[in-house]
Design an enzyme around this catalytic site. Structure first.
Site, PDB file in Angstrom:
ATOM      1  N   LYS A   1      79.544  41.266  31.961  1.00 14.54           N
ATOM      2  CA  LYS A   1      78.511  42.259  31.687  1.00 14.54           C
ATOM      3  C   LYS A   1      77.850  41.968  30.339  1.00 14.54           C
ATOM      4  CE  LYS A   1      77.976  47.336  31.864  1.00 14.54           C
ATOM      5  NZ  LYS A   1      78.717  48.591  32.118  1.00 14.54           N
TER       6      LYS A   1
ATOM      7  N   LYS B   1      87.143  75.142  17.648  1.00 10.06           N
ATOM      8  CA  LYS B   1      87.711  75.697  18.883  1.00 10.06           C
ATOM      9  C   LYS B   1      87.611  74.690  20.022  1.00 10.06           C
ATOM     10  CE  LYS B   1      87.069  80.700  18.278  1.00 10.06           C
ATOM     11  NZ  LYS B   1      86.518  81.917  18.911  1.00 10.06           N
TER      12      LYS B   1
ATOM     13  N   SER C   1      78.914  54.665  37.581  1.00  7.74           N
ATOM     14  CA  SER C   1      77.876  55.540  37.042  1.00  7.74           C
ATOM     15  C   SER C   1      78.265  56.991  37.302  1.00  7.74           C
ATOM     16  CB  SER C   1      76.535  55.225  37.715  1.00  7.74           C
ATOM     17  OG  SER C   1      75.504  56.049  37.226  1.00  7.74           O
TER      18      SER C   1
ATOM     19  N   GLY D   1      88.454  89.919  37.457  1.00 11.58           N
ATOM     20  CA  GLY D   1      87.473  90.723  38.168  1.00 11.58           C
ATOM     21  C   GLY D   1      86.059  90.382  37.754  1.00 11.58           C
TER      22      GLY D   1
ATOM     23  N   CYS E   1      76.314  47.200  36.480  1.00 10.12           N
ATOM     24  CA  CYS E   1      75.847  48.535  36.067  1.00 10.12           C
ATOM     25  C   CYS E   1      74.695  48.499  35.072  1.00 10.12           C
ATOM     26  CB  CYS E   1      77.020  49.353  35.542  1.00 10.12           C
ATOM     27  SG  CYS E   1      76.723  51.149  35.603  1.00 10.12           S
TER      28      CYS E   1
ATOM     29  N   GLU F   1      79.831  80.337  26.720  1.00 14.00           N
ATOM     30  CA  GLU F   1      80.891  80.866  25.871  1.00 14.00           C
ATOM     31  C   GLU F   1      81.467  79.771  24.973  1.00 14.00           C
ATOM     32  OE1 GLU F   1      82.580  84.265  28.991  1.00 14.00           O
ATOM     33  OE2 GLU F   1      83.559  82.299  28.834  1.00 14.00           O
TER      34      GLU F   1
ATOM     35  N   GLY G   1      94.157  83.269  35.392  1.00 14.69           N
ATOM     36  CA  GLY G   1      94.053  84.697  35.189  1.00 14.69           C
ATOM     37  C   GLY G   1      92.789  85.208  35.848  1.00 14.69           C
TER      38      GLY G   1
ATOM     39  N   ILE H   1      82.934  87.466  36.796  1.00 17.41           N
ATOM     40  CA  ILE H   1      82.341  86.412  37.607  1.00 17.41           C
ATOM     41  C   ILE H   1      82.915  85.034  37.313  1.00 17.41           C
ATOM     42  CG2 ILE H   1      80.385  86.030  36.045  1.00 17.41           C
ATOM     43  CD1 ILE H   1      78.686  85.652  38.639  1.00 17.41           C
TER      44      ILE H   1
ATOM     45  N   GLU I   1      82.412  48.464  39.765  1.00 18.43           N
ATOM     46  CA  GLU I   1      82.742  48.002  38.421  1.00 18.43           C
ATOM     47  C   GLU I   1      84.164  48.417  38.032  1.00 18.43           C
ATOM     48  OE1 GLU I   1      80.905  48.585  33.869  1.00 18.43           O
ATOM     49  OE2 GLU I   1      80.186  49.828  35.532  1.00 18.43           O
TER      50      GLU I   1
END
Length: 549
Positions: A112, A520, A182, A301, A148, A410, A298, A303, A41
């Site tokens: 479509k 934010k 898709s 240390g 689609c 977060e 940055g 995860i 598409e």
């Protein structure tokens, strides 16, 4: 009739590249004796082109490319996706179209009918839905060609008032072809398989489905094109997250013969493996299609940054990744060692820039204004923003793109610093919950330890004040992530979530934090989408709304 399926990676607005790629695969298909080669598409311009579609020149360039493709398509046929001008005076200016090209000419145009206008889709903004449905005659076969969403209205709660195949089936087609764009989301491949299987068995017709592959900023397309026989039995499933060109012979009795070994999967990949592959492709294409090759981040240390660094090294090559250690006076020795160990394990580049003097300079400059006020979030955020200034300076000077390392948990509750750790060119794991980040770390370490074990097992911390832990401010992530998912992805109200057995104060606080953090998220980088409801273009919320806050 020998049919080739071209599952390719397109670049939005790059007509030269897209056209050359399409023509190259037409030539390959011809050399392999194909009668018809099928592309995805809107392959000519790339999907989604968004407001590029509002420029007449853009549509005219699409048509110019289509004519170049047609001139190359001799002694065979092809199907391409293209936006076209709507010739009717009423309705939207454009159609989302498929050209059926045969022996150098556009033989048929299919528009479509069902235009998705939910989540990341915005097609009704640009296109007029078709109300005309006709099959295409080719090589003794009658083709029902759809685009689609035209095959996606056979769900329990239909979104549209029509079903194109119910009309086309009256013309007695003997094969269905569907061209698609898709996008990937976890478990969407299962849904796609079920929908298409239902179409094949419902209409008792073989079905050839072509999806595009590749990332377009935040959207990742996983390919996984499909072939079904008329009973709904899956004949072939093309590879995920990679380009390919495959061949099939459709016989007069509607049976299908494969011209290469089938790539059917014995069992579905685990969700975390799919997320890993999707994010790798997302990083690769964001950099390649933007004309950049080097990434910077940055490295704390922790995860999150460790996982992003490992993903970037896999996607771009470790030699193209710069990890910058930016210790503050609150950074622990073990965090620095974990970061250094990761750099060693990956073989990427690294620099260390201590931010103690930088933050103290800001604090000294602000001392008249902050006089006699206690240390609080203001000083914490100065540290995060100091890091961002240094990282962006290196981007400007050395030609890097900054990778954002915030996770979905977060981002949801606003646990990050605007213009600090929330900045970047692309958010790599912004649609990956914290609990999934741990899973990703384990998956990355499946063959050897890349991410240090200590980065995985230590309590998460922003390290912006003494002995800080995420759990000081947030519920435990295994609870938080489930509440976020119910609210953001499943659109459940607070009352509905509480009825599921979650603690009422925790639910109400979490939802309030999600709503308060909208300002934010509005200012953060595009997020690689891996769920069915990511923050960004697919979730449009008012910034100053009161509801459920």
């Amino acid at each position: 009739m020998k049919i080739a399926l071209a599952q390719l990676n397109y670049h939005i607005g790059n007509f030269e590249s897209n056209t050359a790629k399409i023509i190259d695969n037409i030539n390959k298909a011809r050399q392999n004796g194909a009668d018809l080669v099928v592309f995805a598409e809107l392959c000519v311009c790339g999907y989604p082109s968004r407001d590029f579609l509002e420029f007449d020149e853009f549509i005219e360039l699409c048509e110019t490319s289509a004519q170049q493709i047609a001139a190359a398509c001799t002694d065979m046929a092809c199907i391409i996706g293209i936006p076209t001008f709507n010739n009717n005076t009423e309705g939207k200016d454009l159609n989302n179209s498929a050209y059926f090209i045969e022996n150098g000419k556009v033989k048929a145009v299919v528009n479509k009918a069902l235009l998705p206008n939910y989540d990341i889709f915005d097609e009704y903004r640009y296109f007029e839905p078709s109300t005309i449905f006709n099959c295409i005659e080719f090589k003794g076969h009658r083709i029902a060609l759809t685009i689609c969403e035209d095959l996606w209205n056979n769900i329990e709660n239909p979104l549209y008032v029509t079903r194109p195949m119910d009309i086309l089936i009256k013309q007695k087609p003997d094969v269905m072809i569907n061209i698609a764009a898709s996008p990937f989301a976890v478990k969407h491949d299962d849904e796609r398989i079920d929908i298409l299987r239902d179409n094949a068995s419902r209409y008792n017709l073989p079905l050839f489905y072509v999806n595009q592959v590749g990332a377009q900023t935040e959207l990742i397309f996983d390919g996984g094109s499909l072939v079904y026989d008329k009973t709904g039995q899956l004949v072939d499933e093309l590879p995920y997250f990679e380009e390919c060109l495959t061949y099939y012979t459709l016989k007069n009795d509607s049976s299908i013969t494969l011209e290469q070994p089938a790539t059917l999967k014995i069992e579905r990949p685990a969700d975390i493996e799919q997320i890993y592959q999707a994010v790798i492709l997302g990083i690769k294409d964001y950099f390649y299609k933007s004309g950049f090759s080097k990434a910077i981040l940055g490295l704390s240390g922790g995860i999150d940054s460790a996982v992003v660094c490992a993903l970037a090294a896999e996607a771009l090559g470790p030699e193209n990744v710069m990890a910058v250690l930016l210790p503050s006076r609150f950074s622990s020795d073990h965090s620095l060692k974990d970061a250094e160990d990761l750099v060693t394990n990956l073989g990427c580049k690294s620099e260390t820039i201590a931010i103690k003097n930088v933050t103290e300079a800001f604090e000294t400059a602000l001392s008249p204004q902050f006089k006699n006020l206690p240390f609080n979030i203001a000083e914490e955020n100065i540290q995060s923003r100091s890091r961002a200034i240094l990282l962006m300076a290196m981007c400007n000077k050395l030609g890097y793109i900054l990778l954002n390392t915030s996770n979905k948990s977060e981002a949801a509750v606003g646990y990050g610093t605007l213009y600090g750790d929330m900045c970047g060119g692309i958010s790599v794991i912004g649609d990956v919950y914290k609990t999934q980040v741990f899973e990703l770390a384990r998956y990355i370490n499946r063959d050897r330890e890349i991410i240090p074990e200590n980065s995985i097992i230590k309590p998460p911390s922003a390290e912006l004040r003494p002995d800080q832990k995420d759990s000081d401010s947030l519920p435990e992530y295994d609870i938080l992530d489930k509440i976020i998912a119910e609210y953001v992805e499943n659109r459940c109200s607070s009352a509905e979530i509480i009825k599921m057995g979650y603690d009422e104060p925790t639910v109400r606080r979490t939802i309030r934090l999600i709503n308060l953090a909208e300002h934010k998220r509005y200012q953060t980088p595009p997020i690689l989408r891996v769920s069915n409801k990511a923050f960004g273009m697919g979730r449009r919320m008012p910034i100053v709304g009161k509801y459920l806050s």
